[in-house]
Design a protein around this motif. Structure first.
Motif, PDB file in Angstrom:
ATOM      1  N   TYR A 233      26.115   4.795  37.613  1.00  0.00           N
ATOM      2  CA  TYR A 233      25.539   4.705  36.261  1.00  0.00           C
ATOM      3  C   TYR A 233      25.923   5.905  35.405  1.00  0.00           C
ATOM      4  N   ASP A 234      25.828   7.098  35.950  1.00  0.00           N
ATOM      5  CA  ASP A 234      26.109   8.316  35.180  1.00  0.00           C
ATOM      6  C   ASP A 234      27.588   8.483  34.857  1.00  0.00           C
ATOM      7  N   HIS A 235      28.428   7.675  35.480  1.00  0.00           N
ATOM      8  CA  HIS A 235      29.872   7.742  35.242  1.00  0.00           C
ATOM      9  C   HIS A 235      30.361   6.503  34.490  1.00  0.00           C
ATOM     10  N   SER A 236      29.391   5.747  33.922  1.00  0.00           N
ATOM     11  CA  SER A 236      29.722   4.457  33.307  1.00  0.00           C
ATOM     12  C   SER A 236      29.398   4.427  31.821  1.00  0.00           C
ATOM     13  N   THR A 237      30.097   3.537  31.130  1.00  0.00           N
ATOM     14  CA  THR A 237      29.826   3.228  29.729  1.00  0.00           C
ATOM     15  C   THR A 237      29.505   1.753  29.623  1.00  0.00           C
ATOM     16  N   ILE A 238      28.397   1.448  28.971  1.00  0.00           N
ATOM     17  CA  ILE A 238      27.995   0.053  28.759  1.00  0.00           C
ATOM     18  C   ILE A 238      28.195  -0.288  27.287  1.00  0.00           C
ATOM     19  N   ILE A 239      28.922  -1.379  27.055  1.00  0.00           N
ATOM     20  CA  ILE A 239      29.104  -1.895  25.700  1.00  0.00           C
ATOM     21  C   ILE A 239      28.451  -3.272  25.635  1.00  0.00           C
ATOM     22  N   ALA A 240      27.517  -3.446  24.710  1.00  0.00           N
ATOM     23  CA  ALA A 240      26.928  -4.763  24.454  1.00  0.00           C
ATOM     24  C   ALA A 240      27.369  -5.182  23.059  1.00  0.00           C
ATOM     25  N   LEU A 241      27.991  -6.341  22.953  1.00  0.00           N
ATOM     26  CA  LEU A 241      28.545  -6.749  21.664  1.00  0.00           C
ATOM     27  C   LEU A 241      28.422  -8.242  21.445  1.00  0.00           C
ATOM     28  N   GLY A 242      28.610  -8.639  20.204  1.00  0.00           N
ATOM     29  CA  GLY A 242      28.755 -10.040  19.851  1.00  0.00           C
ATOM     30  C   GLY A 242      30.158 -10.290  19.342  1.00  0.00           C
ATOM     31  N   ASP A 243      30.514 -11.556  19.228  1.00  0.00           N
ATOM     32  CA  ASP A 243      31.865 -11.894  18.736  1.00  0.00           C
ATOM     33  C   ASP A 243      31.840 -12.477  17.324  1.00  0.00           C
ATOM     34  N   HIS A 244      30.731 -13.090  16.968  1.00  0.00           N
ATOM     35  CA  HIS A 244      30.560 -13.722  15.665  1.00  0.00           C
ATOM     36  C   HIS A 244      29.084 -14.063  15.508  1.00  0.00           C
ATOM     37  N   SER A 245      28.689 -14.475  14.343  1.00  0.00           N
ATOM     38  CA  SER A 245      27.337 -14.973  14.124  1.00  0.00           C
ATOM     39  C   SER A 245      27.398 -16.504  14.088  1.00  0.00           C
ATOM     40  N   ALA A 246      26.405 -17.124  13.486  1.00  0.00           N
ATOM     41  CA  ALA A 246      26.389 -18.584  13.326  1.00  0.00           C
ATOM     42  C   ALA A 246      25.584 -18.911  12.083  1.00  0.00           C
ATOM     43  N   LEU A 247      25.799 -20.105  11.543  1.00  0.00           N
ATOM     44  CA  LEU A 247      25.070 -20.584  10.376  1.00  0.00           C
ATOM     45  C   LEU A 247      24.579 -21.999  10.639  1.00  0.00           C
ATOM     46  N   ASP A 248      23.381 -22.279  10.170  1.00  0.00           N
ATOM     47  CA  ASP A 248      22.844 -23.632  10.321  1.00  0.00           C
ATOM     48  C   ASP A 248      23.612 -24.596   9.430  1.00  0.00           C
ATOM     49  N   GLU A 249      23.732 -25.841   9.901  1.00  0.00           N
ATOM     50  CA  GLU A 249      24.355 -26.859   9.072  1.00  0.00           C
ATOM     51  C   GLU A 249      23.575 -28.166   9.202  1.00  0.00           C
ATOM     52  N   SER A 250      23.640 -28.986   8.175  1.00  0.00           N
ATOM     53  CA  SER A 250      22.950 -30.274   8.179  1.00  0.00           C
ATOM     54  C   SER A 250      23.887 -31.432   7.869  1.00  0.00           C
ATOM     55  N   LYS A 251      25.146 -31.109   7.525  1.00  0.00           N
ATOM     56  CA  LYS A 251      26.104 -32.152   7.185  1.00  0.00           C
ATOM     57  C   LYS A 251      27.456 -31.859   7.819  1.00  0.00           C
ATOM     58  N   ALA A 252      28.120 -32.902   8.284  1.00  0.00           N
ATOM     59  CA  ALA A 252      29.456 -32.791   8.877  1.00  0.00           C
ATOM     60  C   ALA A 252      30.453 -33.510   7.971  1.00  0.00           C
ATOM     61  N   ILE A 253      31.590 -32.853   7.721  1.00  0.00           N
ATOM     62  CA  ILE A 253      32.637 -33.492   6.928  1.00  0.00           C
ATOM     63  C   ILE A 253      33.854 -33.748   7.800  1.00  0.00           C
ATOM     64  N   LYS A 254      34.564 -34.844   7.474  1.00  0.00           N
ATOM     65  CA  LYS A 254      35.678 -35.307   8.310  1.00  0.00           C
ATOM     66  C   LYS A 254      36.914 -35.560   7.443  1.00  0.00           C
ATOM     67  N   PRO A 255      37.657 -34.507   7.136  1.00  0.00           N
ATOM     68  CA  PRO A 255      38.857 -34.681   6.292  1.00  0.00           C
ATOM     69  C   PRO A 255      39.871 -35.658   6.876  1.00  0.00           C
ATOM     70  N   ASN A 256      39.904 -35.796   8.206  1.00  0.00           N
ATOM     71  CA  ASN A 256      40.881 -36.722   8.794  1.00  0.00           C
ATOM     72  C   ASN A 256      40.624 -38.168   8.394  1.00  0.00           C
ATOM     73  N   VAL A 257      39.375 -38.502   8.062  1.00  0.00           N
ATOM     74  CA  VAL A 257      39.076 -39.848   7.563  1.00  0.00           C
ATOM     75  C   VAL A 257      39.865 -40.109   6.280  1.00  0.00           C
ATOM     76  N   LEU A 258      39.888 -39.121   5.392  1.00  0.00           N
ATOM     77  CA  LEU A 258      40.608 -39.272   4.126  1.00  0.00           C
ATOM     78  C   LEU A 258      42.118 -39.214   4.334  1.00  0.00           C
ATOM     79  N   LEU A 259      42.569 -38.362   5.258  1.00  0.00           N
ATOM     80  CA  LEU A 259      44.001 -38.305   5.547  1.00  0.00           C
ATOM     81  C   LEU A 259      44.488 -39.638   6.124  1.00  0.00           C
TER      82      LEU A 259
END
Length: 435
Positions: A233-259
């Motif tokens: 422990y005394d010879h160690s470094t601990i890193i705690a991290l995140g990679d990204h956040s998140a956002l709530d969503e209520s609707k999904a869009i599908k551009p491939n339908v239009l393509l």
């Protein structure tokens, strides 16, 4: 270059947000790290802000446009379950674990993305069986450290319940504790996805997400305890991290339908793609639009006109349209024709059936069709930063770095281990380091 630490333990709590800081400050084990270490409350993520590009950035110090992992999954139009960028060869250039190996340091990675077939001493890569004839254990063994994984599965396999959480992270935790105590690696990369999973299926601020944070605090405590019991422990470094956040969503869009309606995607009677001229590759909160033939100006102009028309009406859920050059300048895949950013409350799928816009229901989320929260959005979205906490050998006590970038993490970790990642997009954050 001298090493500042003997053992670097990097723990990625997938989807840990800057908004979580006030909560985890009250949790005992995160509190312990914060009390004796330093932290950055605002780490700006990359674009697109999805897990595999983020984790490739963390170990390279480079943007996706440079390291090559530009999305979670490969461009495989029509494949309902496209292959992920699981393998080390998808990353261009060197990585933190490559340089550690060259320096004859002992390395370990537990479900760290994009490490299949990597030269890591104790490697349990994140990879899953993606063909009907594949078996999960066989796929994992083939792509990682065989004897190490067999031993971990023999000891702790009973904890796991497929890919379901929290059992998967509980299995990873036991494997991490065992590896620390028996192997004492110089570099250890650990990836936990409990929080990310529950945010996807229950929402950002859900009770399930809060319970996942509590479990993460317990897991952090077990890792700290393992380091103490191993005498390092005394010879160690601990890193705690995140990679990204998140956002709530209520609707999904599908551009491939239009393509498809525009005749740019052809399907057979069963609805399967037989050919395509343009395709929307989802990164959830954002998406790439690829034109199959990059010299096909007719298709390019047709897609541009469609996207410009969609962007005019905010009900269509598209906040911004970038061309390929602009996407590359933001660190994303510059070979795309366009990159689109979803508006708040929306996310983007690769669906081909039904209407362009779907309102998300609980039944659809339970069925696995949609989610209630996503990432992949632009790092410029408000309240979308992640965090980094560092504690132990080589780390200042009580320092607060107001802001940094995800690309800075790899060079900082390399400096702790006396390594160098070469010419990177990020730089070591000297404000965290004791020297």
């Amino acid at each position: 270059m001298d090493r500042l630490t003997d053992h670097l333990i990097v723990i990625s709590f997938d989807c840990l947000s800057s908004l979580d800081l006030r909560i985890i400050k009250e949790m005992p084990n995160f509190q312990e790290l914060l009390k004796i270490g330093s932290y950055c409350p605002n780490v700006k993520t990359i674009y697109p802000s999805v897990t595999y590009p983020c984790h490739a950035t963390i170990v390279t110090g480079n943007f996706p446009s440079r390291h090559g992992v530009v999305s979670n999954t490969k461009l495989q139009p029509g494949n309902p379950s496209p292959d992920w960028h699981w393998h080390r060869h998808h990353i261009k250039g060197t990585t933190l674990y490559d340089e550690a190996k060259k320096a004859r340091l002992t390395t370990a990675a537990l479900l760290w993305p994009v490490t299949a077939k990597a030269e890591i001493d104790y490697n349990m890569p994140e990879i899953f069986a993606n063909r009907p004839w594949h078996h999960q254990i066989a796929v994992s063994l083939w792509n990682g450290s065989t004897s190490f994984q067999l031993e971990m599965n023999r000891r702790f396999g009973h904890i796991r319940n497929g890919l379901f959480q929290p059992q998967l992270d509980d299995f990873v935790l036991e494997a991490a504790v065992e590896t620390i105590q028996r192997k004492k690696p110089n570099l250890m990369l650990i990836h936990f996805t409990d929080l990310d999973s529950h945010r996807h299926y229950h929402g950002f601020s859900s009770e399930q997400a809060h319970e996942a944070l509590k479990r993460h605090d317990d897991r952090l405590g077990r890792i700290i305890k393992a380091l103490r019991e191993a005498g390092i422990y005394d010879h160690s470094t601990i890193i705690a991290l995140g990679d990204h956040s998140a956002l709530d969503e209520s609707k999904a869009i599908k551009p491939n339908v239009l393509l498809k309606e525009e005749g740019l995607i052809n399907v057979n009677a069963q609805g399967k793609i037989t050919d395509w001229r343009a395709y929307c590759k989802s990164c959830d909160g954002s998406a790439y639009i690829y034109v199959k033939d990059r010299d096909d100006q007719v298709t390019y102009k047709k897609v541009k006109a469609l996207l410009d028309k969609l962007k005019v009406d905010e009900k269509n859920g598209i906040e911004e349209v970038l061309n390929g050059k602009e996407a590359g300048e933001r660190g994303a895949d510059g070979t795309c024709a366009f990159m689109i950013e979803a508006s708040l409350g929306f996310y983007i799928t690769e669906g081909l059936q039904g209407e362009y816009l779907d309102v998300i229901t609980s039944e659809e989320v339970k069925a696995g069709k949609y989610t209630f929260a996503s990432h992949g959005y632009s790092p410029e979205k408000p309240d979308y930063d992640t965090i980094l906490i560092a504690s132990g050998k080589g780390i200042k006590e009580g320092a607060i770095v107001p802001s940094m970038h995800l690309t800075d993490e790899g060079p900082t970790f390399a400096r702790l281990l006396g390594l160098h990642l070469g010419d990177t997009d990020g730089s070591p954050v000297r404000g965290l380091l004791s020297l």
